[in-house]
Design a protein around this motif. Structure first.
Motif, PDB file in Angstrom:
ATOM      1  N   ALA A  31     -52.727 -16.948  -4.148  1.00 48.47           N
ATOM      2  CA  ALA A  31     -51.762 -18.330  -4.010  1.00 48.47           C
ATOM      3  C   ALA A  31     -52.288 -19.289  -4.930  1.00 48.47           C
ATOM      4  O   ALA A  31     -51.418 -19.824  -5.494  1.00 48.47           O
ATOM      5  CB  ALA A  31     -51.880 -18.703  -2.487  1.00 48.47           C
ATOM      6  N   LEU A  32     -53.490 -19.430  -5.148  1.00 48.06           N
ATOM      7  CA  LEU A  32     -53.876 -20.600  -6.052  1.00 48.06           C
ATOM      8  C   LEU A  32     -53.585 -20.092  -7.394  1.00 48.06           C
ATOM      9  O   LEU A  32     -52.876 -21.171  -8.145  1.00 48.06           O
ATOM     10  CB  LEU A  32     -55.367 -20.661  -5.990  1.00 48.06           C
ATOM     11  CG  LEU A  32     -56.017 -21.785  -6.996  1.00 48.06           C
ATOM     12  CD1 LEU A  32     -55.911 -23.303  -6.361  1.00 48.06           C
ATOM     13  CD2 LEU A  32     -57.476 -21.700  -7.093  1.00 48.06           C
ATOM     14  N   LEU A  33     -53.556 -18.917  -7.771  1.00 45.37           N
ATOM     15  CA  LEU A  33     -53.198 -18.609  -9.177  1.00 45.37           C
ATOM     16  C   LEU A  33     -51.572 -18.641  -9.413  1.00 45.37           C
ATOM     17  O   LEU A  33     -51.306 -19.299 -10.411  1.00 45.37           O
ATOM     18  CB  LEU A  33     -53.502 -17.131  -9.557  1.00 45.37           C
ATOM     19  CG  LEU A  33     -55.030 -16.626  -9.696  1.00 45.37           C
ATOM     20  CD1 LEU A  33     -55.210 -15.488  -9.682  1.00 45.37           C
ATOM     21  CD2 LEU A  33     -55.690 -17.557 -10.987  1.00 45.37           C
ATOM     22  N   ALA A  34     -50.928 -18.518  -8.468  1.00 45.29           N
ATOM     23  CA  ALA A  34     -49.616 -18.604  -8.347  1.00 45.29           C
ATOM     24  C   ALA A  34     -49.154 -20.092  -8.484  1.00 45.29           C
ATOM     25  O   ALA A  34     -48.081 -20.538  -9.321  1.00 45.29           O
ATOM     26  CB  ALA A  34     -48.979 -17.740  -7.343  1.00 45.29           C
ATOM     27  N   GLN A  35     -49.987 -20.774  -7.784  1.00 46.56           N
ATOM     28  CA  GLN A  35     -49.615 -22.366  -7.745  1.00 46.56           C
ATOM     29  C   GLN A  35     -49.879 -22.827  -8.969  1.00 46.56           C
ATOM     30  O   GLN A  35     -48.781 -23.548  -9.547  1.00 46.56           O
ATOM     31  CB  GLN A  35     -50.361 -23.094  -6.581  1.00 46.56           C
ATOM     32  CG  GLN A  35     -49.833 -24.369  -6.380  1.00 46.56           C
ATOM     33  CD  GLN A  35     -50.815 -25.019  -5.353  1.00 46.56           C
ATOM     34  OE1 GLN A  35     -51.881 -25.061  -5.711  1.00 46.56           O
ATOM     35  NE2 GLN A  35     -50.201 -25.649  -4.296  1.00 46.56           N
ATOM     36  N   GLU A  36     -50.701 -22.522  -9.599  1.00 45.52           N
ATOM     37  CA  GLU A  36     -51.283 -23.096 -10.911  1.00 45.52           C
ATOM     38  C   GLU A  36     -50.356 -22.444 -12.010  1.00 45.52           C
ATOM     39  O   GLU A  36     -50.147 -23.477 -13.142  1.00 45.52           O
ATOM     40  CB  GLU A  36     -52.738 -22.808 -11.198  1.00 45.52           C
ATOM     41  CG  GLU A  36     -53.604 -23.525 -10.298  1.00 45.52           C
ATOM     42  CD  GLU A  36     -55.077 -23.157 -10.658  1.00 45.52           C
ATOM     43  OE1 GLU A  36     -56.237 -23.753 -10.256  1.00 45.52           O
ATOM     44  OE2 GLU A  36     -55.166 -22.199 -11.376  1.00 45.52           O
ATOM     45  N   ALA A  37     -49.686 -21.561 -11.737  1.00 43.07           N
ATOM     46  CA  ALA A  37     -48.869 -20.848 -12.919  1.00 43.07           C
ATOM     47  C   ALA A  37     -47.482 -21.453 -12.642  1.00 43.07           C
ATOM     48  O   ALA A  37     -46.631 -20.799 -13.356  1.00 43.07           O
ATOM     49  CB  ALA A  37     -49.108 -19.390 -13.190  1.00 43.07           C
ATOM     50  N   GLY A  38     -47.377 -21.710 -11.541  1.00 45.18           N
ATOM     51  CA  GLY A  38     -45.931 -22.380 -11.163  1.00 45.18           C
ATOM     52  C   GLY A  38     -44.918 -21.049 -10.781  1.00 45.18           C
ATOM     53  O   GLY A  38     -43.611 -20.941 -10.925  1.00 45.18           O
ATOM     54  N   VAL A  39     -45.604 -20.095 -10.410  1.00 47.77           N
ATOM     55  CA  VAL A  39     -44.865 -18.618 -10.076  1.00 47.77           C
ATOM     56  C   VAL A  39     -44.662 -18.950  -8.239  1.00 47.77           C
ATOM     57  O   VAL A  39     -45.505 -19.397  -7.728  1.00 47.77           O
ATOM     58  CB  VAL A  39     -45.960 -17.391 -10.215  1.00 47.77           C
ATOM     59  CG1 VAL A  39     -45.410 -16.336  -9.451  1.00 47.77           C
ATOM     60  CG2 VAL A  39     -46.046 -17.113 -11.633  1.00 47.77           C
ATOM     61  N   ARG A  40     -43.342 -18.432  -8.071  1.00 48.82           N
ATOM     62  CA  ARG A  40     -43.136 -18.687  -6.503  1.00 48.82           C
ATOM     63  C   ARG A  40     -43.927 -17.782  -5.719  1.00 48.82           C
ATOM     64  O   ARG A  40     -44.050 -16.378  -6.028  1.00 48.82           O
ATOM     65  CB  ARG A  40     -41.644 -18.452  -6.351  1.00 48.82           C
ATOM     66  CG  ARG A  40     -40.783 -19.798  -6.694  1.00 48.82           C
ATOM     67  CD  ARG A  40     -39.284 -19.592  -6.556  1.00 48.82           C
ATOM     68  NE  ARG A  40     -38.953 -18.437  -7.615  1.00 48.82           N
ATOM     69  CZ  ARG A  40     -38.431 -17.598  -7.228  1.00 48.82           C
ATOM     70  NH1 ARG A  40     -38.052 -17.123  -6.285  1.00 48.82           N
ATOM     71  NH2 ARG A  40     -37.889 -16.688  -8.281  1.00 48.82           N
ATOM     72  N   PHE A  41     -44.381 -18.126  -4.514  1.00 47.86           N
ATOM     73  CA  PHE A  41     -45.182 -17.365  -3.504  1.00 47.86           C
ATOM     74  C   PHE A  41     -44.293 -15.809  -3.186  1.00 47.86           C
ATOM     75  O   PHE A  41     -44.678 -14.971  -2.920  1.00 47.86           O
ATOM     76  CB  PHE A  41     -45.416 -17.777  -2.329  1.00 47.86           C
ATOM     77  CG  PHE A  41     -46.467 -19.125  -2.571  1.00 47.86           C
ATOM     78  CD1 PHE A  41     -47.388 -18.842  -3.518  1.00 47.86           C
ATOM     79  CD2 PHE A  41     -46.416 -20.116  -1.958  1.00 47.86           C
ATOM     80  CE1 PHE A  41     -48.453 -20.087  -3.660  1.00 47.86           C
ATOM     81  CE2 PHE A  41     -47.290 -21.380  -2.270  1.00 47.86           C
ATOM     82  CZ  PHE A  41     -48.226 -21.131  -3.123  1.00 47.86           C
ATOM     83  N   SER A  42     -42.730 -16.199  -3.232  1.00 47.62           N
ATOM     84  CA  SER A  42     -42.161 -15.128  -2.612  1.00 47.62           C
ATOM     85  C   SER A  42     -41.771 -14.033  -3.782  1.00 47.62           C
ATOM     86  O   SER A  42     -41.063 -12.928  -3.554  1.00 47.62           O
ATOM     87  CB  SER A  42     -40.563 -15.734  -2.419  1.00 47.62           C
ATOM     88  OG  SER A  42     -40.241 -16.396  -3.522  1.00 47.62           O
ATOM     89  N   ASP A  43     -42.362 -14.408  -5.194  1.00 50.42           N
ATOM     90  CA  ASP A  43     -41.879 -13.371  -6.153  1.00 50.42           C
ATOM     91  C   ASP A  43     -43.152 -12.454  -6.367  1.00 50.42           C
ATOM     92  O   ASP A  43     -44.003 -12.872  -7.293  1.00 50.42           O
ATOM     93  CB  ASP A  43     -41.655 -14.243  -7.476  1.00 50.42           C
ATOM     94  CG  ASP A  43     -41.331 -13.361  -8.710  1.00 50.42           C
ATOM     95  OD1 ASP A  43     -41.363 -12.119  -8.314  1.00 50.42           O
ATOM     96  OD2 ASP A  43     -40.745 -13.910  -9.537  1.00 50.42           O
ATOM     97  N   GLY A  44     -43.107 -11.318  -5.559  1.00 53.73           N
ATOM     98  CA  GLY A  44     -44.090 -10.420  -5.386  1.00 53.73           C
ATOM     99  C   GLY A  44     -44.488  -9.964  -6.971  1.00 53.73           C
ATOM    100  O   GLY A  44     -45.534  -9.915  -7.119  1.00 53.73           O
ATOM    101  N   PRO A  45     -43.580  -9.157  -7.585  1.00 55.75           N
ATOM    102  CA  PRO A  45     -43.938  -8.596  -8.942  1.00 55.75           C
ATOM    103  C   PRO A  45     -44.641  -9.954  -9.654  1.00 55.75           C
ATOM    104  O   PRO A  45     -45.662  -9.211 -10.639  1.00 55.75           O
ATOM    105  CB  PRO A  45     -42.622  -8.223  -9.387  1.00 55.75           C
ATOM    106  CG  PRO A  45     -41.658  -8.020  -8.229  1.00 55.75           C
ATOM    107  CD  PRO A  45     -42.294  -8.816  -7.243  1.00 55.75           C
ATOM    108  N   ALA A  46     -44.080 -10.962  -9.683  1.00 54.50           N
ATOM    109  CA  ALA A  46     -44.742 -11.976 -10.688  1.00 54.50           C
ATOM    110  C   ALA A  46     -46.146 -12.261  -9.993  1.00 54.50           C
ATOM    111  O   ALA A  46     -47.154 -12.287 -10.871  1.00 54.50           O
ATOM    112  CB  ALA A  46     -43.937 -13.198 -10.652  1.00 54.50           C
ATOM    113  N   VAL A  47     -46.382 -12.492  -8.768  1.00 53.94           N
ATOM    114  CA  VAL A  47     -47.693 -12.888  -8.372  1.00 53.94           C
ATOM    115  C   VAL A  47     -48.481 -11.603  -8.620  1.00 53.94           C
ATOM    116  O   VAL A  47     -49.762 -11.780  -9.238  1.00 53.94           O
ATOM    117  CB  VAL A  47     -47.584 -13.139  -6.721  1.00 53.94           C
ATOM    118  CG1 VAL A  47     -48.938 -13.410  -6.318  1.00 53.94           C
ATOM    119  CG2 VAL A  47     -46.800 -14.477  -6.662  1.00 53.94           C
ATOM    120  N   ALA A  48     -48.059 -10.486  -8.451  1.00 55.84           N
ATOM    121  CA  ALA A  48     -49.061  -9.143  -8.686  1.00 55.84           C
ATOM    122  C   ALA A  48     -49.230  -8.996 -10.351  1.00 55.84           C
ATOM    123  O   ALA A  48     -50.402  -8.777 -10.168  1.00 55.84           O
ATOM    124  CB  ALA A  48     -48.445  -8.036  -8.176  1.00 55.84           C
ATOM    125  N   ALA A  49     -48.405  -9.171 -11.051  1.00 58.18           N
ATOM    126  CA  ALA A  49     -48.828  -9.332 -12.448  1.00 58.18           C
ATOM    127  C   ALA A  49     -49.945 -10.329 -12.790  1.00 58.18           C
ATOM    128  O   ALA A  49     -50.874  -9.984 -13.484  1.00 58.18           O
ATOM    129  CB  ALA A  49     -47.447  -9.605 -13.341  1.00 58.18           C
TER     130      ALA A  49
END
Ligand code: DC
Length: 214
Positions: free
Chosen positions: A39-57
């Motif tokens: 979650a921290l990485l997603a937040q810092e990168a501006g990736v939405r928590f709901s975007d599974g493939p983007a968070v996984a990448a």
């Protein structure tokens, strides 16, 4: 020897895992920290928590590590920097529960946990006994009534300040209802209701069960 401890937020898992680790001299791992890191990485990168493939990448190409040692609290490192404290912000707790619904993210966490390769391990989370370590020697499942869990969280020094009873309830609901590896009592788990019990009393019950079957 693997001991798993599962249960809802603020049911006493981390406290028990830490005490048990000190008592038995074996390391423990807090799997929630890996979801919080995602979650921290997603937040810092501006990736939405709901975007599974983007968070996984994002997590797949990250440099993150959990440091585990007997009797010691876990430390979370991102690019070699200790980010443990930032993981306990309320928005990261909510984000962790949101990224944890994605199978690809869960796959990354499961691989990270299994790569720890410690012969003896205490593992705490939501799916430790059911999915990650189904072969565990002992499985425990902690519960406590919702009011008591919210009160405990509010009294915790420093961490998770600001996580409201509503946020805890929402997280529990999402964690229990998701399609992949929902929070559930693993087969063969000893269920302990920690409502009204001190951490020492919970530890005594668990040690009693472990020693009885050793
Ligand atoms: O244990 P915790 O409250 O720090 O976990 C944060 C979130 O991470 C939790 O709401 C759901 C998710 N989680 C999970 O899905 N599976 C786990 N084994 C551990 C945590």
């Amino acid at each position: 020897m693997i001991i798993t401890i599962d249960g809802p937020a603020a049911s006493g898992k981390s406290t028990l895992a830490h005490h048990l680790s000190q008592e038995l001299g074996i390391p423990y791992v807090n799997s929630g920290l890996l979801y919080r890191l995602a979650a921290l990485l997603a937040q810092e990168a501006g990736v939405r928590f709901s975007d599974g493939p983007a968070v996984a990448a994002l997590v797949e190409r990250s440099d993150v590590e959990l440091q585990v040692a007997p009797g010691q609290p876990n430390a979370a490192l991102r690019d070699g920097e200790d980010v443990t404290l930032s993981l306990y912000q309320p928005d990261i707790a909510t984000g962790a529960s949101q990224v944890a619904v994605h199978p690809l993210v869960r796959h990354w966490v499961t691989r990270k946990l299994r790569a720890l390769k410690s012969p003896d391990l205490i593992a705490e989370g939501r799916d430790m006994g059911s999915v990650v370590y189904p072969q565990a020697t002992w499985k425990f499942f902690l519960t406590a009534d919702a009011g008591e869990r919210a009160g405990r969280r509010a009294r915790e020094p420093g961490v998770s300040v600001g996580e409201t009873p509503e946020s805890l309830r929402e997280r529990d609901q999402r964690d229990s209802q998701r399609g992949t590896a929902p929070l559930s009592v693993p087969e063969g788990a000893v269920v302990i209701d920690t409502t009204g019990l001190t951490p020492e009393e919970v530890l005594a019950q668990v040690l009693g069960a472990v020693r009885q079957r050793t």
